[in-house]
Scaffold this motif. Structure first.
Motif, PDB file in Angstrom:
ATOM      1  N   LEU A 191     -12.818   6.412   0.300  1.00  0.00           N
ATOM      2  CA  LEU A 191     -12.191   5.156   0.714  1.00  0.00           C
ATOM      3  C   LEU A 191     -13.231   4.047   0.878  1.00  0.00           C
ATOM      4  CD1 LEU A 191      -9.735   3.493   1.706  1.00  0.00           C
ATOM      5  CD2 LEU A 191     -10.291   4.291   4.010  1.00  0.00           C
ATOM      6  N   SER A 235       0.826  -1.204   0.000  1.00  0.00           N
ATOM      7  CA  SER A 235       0.000   0.000   0.000  1.00  0.00           C
ATOM      8  C   SER A 235       0.864   1.258   0.000  1.00  0.00           C
ATOM      9  CB  SER A 235      -0.940  -0.002   1.210  1.00  0.00           C
ATOM     10  OG  SER A 235      -0.209  -0.115   2.414  1.00  0.00           O
ATOM     11  N   SER A 289     -13.169  -6.872  -0.353  1.00  0.00           N
ATOM     12  CA  SER A 289     -13.421  -5.444  -0.191  1.00  0.00           C
ATOM     13  C   SER A 289     -12.906  -4.940   1.149  1.00  0.00           C
ATOM     14  CB  SER A 289     -14.921  -5.155  -0.326  1.00  0.00           C
ATOM     15  OG  SER A 289     -15.638  -5.726   0.741  1.00  0.00           O
ATOM     16  N   THR A 337      -9.179  -4.597   1.002  1.00  0.00           N
ATOM     17  CA  THR A 337      -8.822  -3.464   0.143  1.00  0.00           C
ATOM     18  C   THR A 337      -8.964  -2.147   0.898  1.00  0.00           C
ATOM     19  OG1 THR A 337      -9.503  -4.654  -1.852  1.00  0.00           O
ATOM     20  CG2 THR A 337      -9.373  -2.268  -1.999  1.00  0.00           C
ATOM     21  N   ALA A 338     -10.120  -1.948   1.556  1.00  0.00           N
ATOM     22  CA  ALA A 338     -10.350  -0.704   2.293  1.00  0.00           C
ATOM     23  C   ALA A 338      -9.359  -0.547   3.444  1.00  0.00           C
ATOM     24  CB  ALA A 338     -11.781  -0.674   2.823  1.00  0.00           C
ATOM     25  N   SER A 349     -14.644   3.188  -2.665  1.00  0.00           N
ATOM     26  CA  SER A 349     -13.654   2.539  -3.537  1.00  0.00           C
ATOM     27  C   SER A 349     -13.227   1.187  -2.995  1.00  0.00           C
ATOM     28  CB  SER A 349     -12.424   3.443  -3.699  1.00  0.00           C
ATOM     29  OG  SER A 349     -12.788   4.684  -4.231  1.00  0.00           O
ATOM     30  N   GLY A 350     -13.288   1.012  -1.679  1.00  0.00           N
ATOM     31  CA  GLY A 350     -12.931  -0.284  -1.100  1.00  0.00           C
ATOM     32  C   GLY A 350     -13.808  -1.417  -1.594  1.00  0.00           C
ATOM     33  N   ASN A 400      -7.033   7.259  -3.374  1.00  0.00           N
ATOM     34  CA  ASN A 400      -7.951   6.295  -2.755  1.00  0.00           C
ATOM     35  C   ASN A 400      -8.595   5.412  -3.815  1.00  0.00           C
ATOM     36  OD1 ASN A 400      -7.725   6.663   0.001  1.00  0.00           O
ATOM     37  ND2 ASN A 400      -9.458   8.062   0.166  1.00  0.00           N
ATOM     38  N   CYS A 404      -7.275   1.634  -4.395  1.00  0.00           N
ATOM     39  CA  CYS A 404      -8.225   0.541  -4.129  1.00  0.00           C
ATOM     40  C   CYS A 404      -8.446  -0.301  -5.382  1.00  0.00           C
ATOM     41  CB  CYS A 404      -9.557   1.105  -3.636  1.00  0.00           C
ATOM     42  SG  CYS A 404      -9.529   1.703  -1.921  1.00  0.00           S
ATOM     43  N   ASN A 459     -17.580  -2.614   5.014  1.00  0.00           N
ATOM     44  CA  ASN A 459     -16.627  -1.536   4.755  1.00  0.00           C
ATOM     45  C   ASN A 459     -16.820  -0.362   5.712  1.00  0.00           C
ATOM     46  OD1 ASN A 459     -15.876  -3.134   2.535  1.00  0.00           O
ATOM     47  ND2 ASN A 459     -15.425  -1.336   1.319  1.00  0.00           N
ATOM     48  N   ILE A 467      -5.495   0.063   1.980  1.00  0.00           N
ATOM     49  CA  ILE A 467      -5.288   1.392   1.407  1.00  0.00           C
ATOM     50  C   ILE A 467      -5.557   2.483   2.454  1.00  0.00           C
ATOM     51  CG2 ILE A 467      -6.012   3.005  -0.397  1.00  0.00           C
ATOM     52  CD1 ILE A 467      -4.427   0.522  -1.351  1.00  0.00           C
TER      53      ILE A 467
END
Length: 433
Positions: free
Chosen positions: A144, A79, A115, A118-119, A147-148, A101, A105, A383, A122
């Motif tokens: 964030l 990251s 997901s 990812t969140a 996009s996550g 972001n 992601c 998320n 990042i």
């Protein structure tokens, strides 16, 4: 007993068990046993055969492998490298580092499949960086959280594997089908960030990072490991060199190499990644077993067949069914996680979807898009919990910041509904080869 009363009792029993805090897997098994009792079916022998058939699948081997790959990368400096490689290129765009972001992601989603991972990955690097530079908290959090969710759509995706097995759709074709919708969603997110920054000109700090082209290219070099990993995983599938399971094995080897070269691969991190992968995989497999058993129970009661007959008799147009299912999934997303939604509803919904003449490959991407919305809907948006833990803000503050990105997912869902070739064109091209 009337089928509608059986359906009501089974649904009521499931909601009661979930409301009292029973794990989703055991709750599905319990409702399946109740359904078998109503159908006077041999529950024991059916459970044994269902347990074997739902788990003894070569395609499902990709699931724990991709989960392990994500766990390995979660413990690397990936990251940090992505943020440093992307930042110089977005400084001149309206919204500047907020795009890191979205792009970060999107890139991590292509090597993670989760997901939440990812969140979290990042967010750990981007949120402190954005805060220290004076970016507004609401748009930083919202971009964030939204996009996550790309971890579900951009291949390799864990939820696509689950749907592919449940619906008997090619996982490789699902992966390829998710590429263009994933890029579409990234474009919508970045477009909103630019529009927001143009409307709120004083809110985004002025550009401070000025680099000559040579320095930008040196910074971009830090993206090389993740780009090579993406090419190895997705390129091997699209090129026809590997199945989804074989690509997952390539991904694990690549992730181990990245961790080793970055100095992050130690005995402790290897064990942590293994245990994290085992915990997540066993949870998913327990839910999968419960859902498969409930599917069998539903078949014995005759509910799916009757529902399909009703859809066919009503001649409900495909668009009306899609609108109804969108609302249905969004409501479910307020209470269940994405994988549970897919496994819980597939057995009942797919006969109706087929009766309406909807392509199951397209429907897989549709359901992933709608489940993405569920990741940022309170009170059980995964998320939202991840971002809440990173920021310390309450769940409703995070949900409010995420609302514009939720609406953009609705727009993306409408676009793939009106223009199905966004989903189907790449798989069609792959088949033509």
């Amino acid at each position: 007993m009337e089928l509608q009363w059986i359906a009501t009792l089974l649904l009521g029993a499931l909601l009661l068990l979930l409301a009292t805090g029973v794990w989703i897997g055991p709750a599905l098994l319990a409702v399946g046993l109740l359904g078998m009792w109503f159908a006077d079916a041999p529950a024991g022998s059916i459970l044994a055969t269902t347990a074997w058939s739902s788990s003894a699948s070569w395609t499902m081997t990709a699931l724990p492998l991709f989960i392990w790959m994500g766990e390995i990368l979660f413990r690397t400096r990936l990251s940090d490298d992505m943020f440093a490689g992307l930042a110089p290129w977005v400084e001149r765009l309206p919204g500047r580092l907020l795009h890191a972001n979205v792009l970060g992601c999107g890139i991590f989603a292509a090597v993670s499949g989760s997901s939440a991972a990812t969140a979290a990955t990042i967010g750990r690097i981007s949120l402190p960086e954005l805060k220290s530079r004076g970016y507004p908290e609401s748009i930083s959090i919202g971009s964030l959280a939204g996009s996550g969710t790309l971890g579900l759509l951009i291949p390799p995706s864990i939820i696509m594997i689950v749907y592919g097995v449940a619906a008997q759709v090619s996982v490789a074709r699902l992966f390829i089908a998710g590429v263009l919708p994933g890029l579409l969603l990234m474009a919508l997110f970045s477009g909103y960030v630019m529009l927001w920054s143009l409307v709120n000109r004083g809110a985004v700090p002025r550009a401070t990072l000025k680099m000559p082209l040579a320095q930008k290219l040196r910074a971009t070099w830090r993206l090389t490991p993740v780009v090579l990993l993406i090419l190895g995983v997705i390129g091997s599938i699209y090129g026809g060199y590997a199945t989804a399971t074989e690509a997952a094995a390539i991904g694990v080897v690549g992730a181990l190499l990245i961790a080793a070269l970055s100095g992050s691969l130690t005995r402790a991190t290897l064990l942590e990644s293994l245990l994290g992968g085992v915990r997540t995989s066993t949870m998913i497999f327990l839910i999968l077993l419960g859902a498969a058993f409930l599917t069998s129970a539903m078949s014995f009661t005759g509910l799916p067949a009757e529902l399909a007959k009703w859809i066919a008799a009503e001649k409900l147009p495909a668009w009306a069914l899609i609108v109804a299912l969108t609302v249905f999934f969004i409501v479910l997303g307020c209470f269940l996680d994405g994988i549970s939604i897919v496994l819980l509803t597939t057995s009942v919904i797919l006969p109706a979807v087929q009766a309406a003449g909807i392509d199951l490959l397209w429907f897989g991407i549709f359901i992933v898009l709608v489940v993405e919305m569920a990741q940022i809907t309170p009170p059980v948006g995964f998320n939202l919990f991840v971002v809440q833990s990173l920021t310390g803000r309450d769940i409703f503050t995070v949900a409010k910041a995420s609302l514009p990105f939720f609406l953009l997912m609705v727009v993306a869902t409408a676009l793939v509904t009106f223009f199905p070739d966004i989903v189907l064109s790449l798989p069609r091209a792959m088949t033509a080869r």
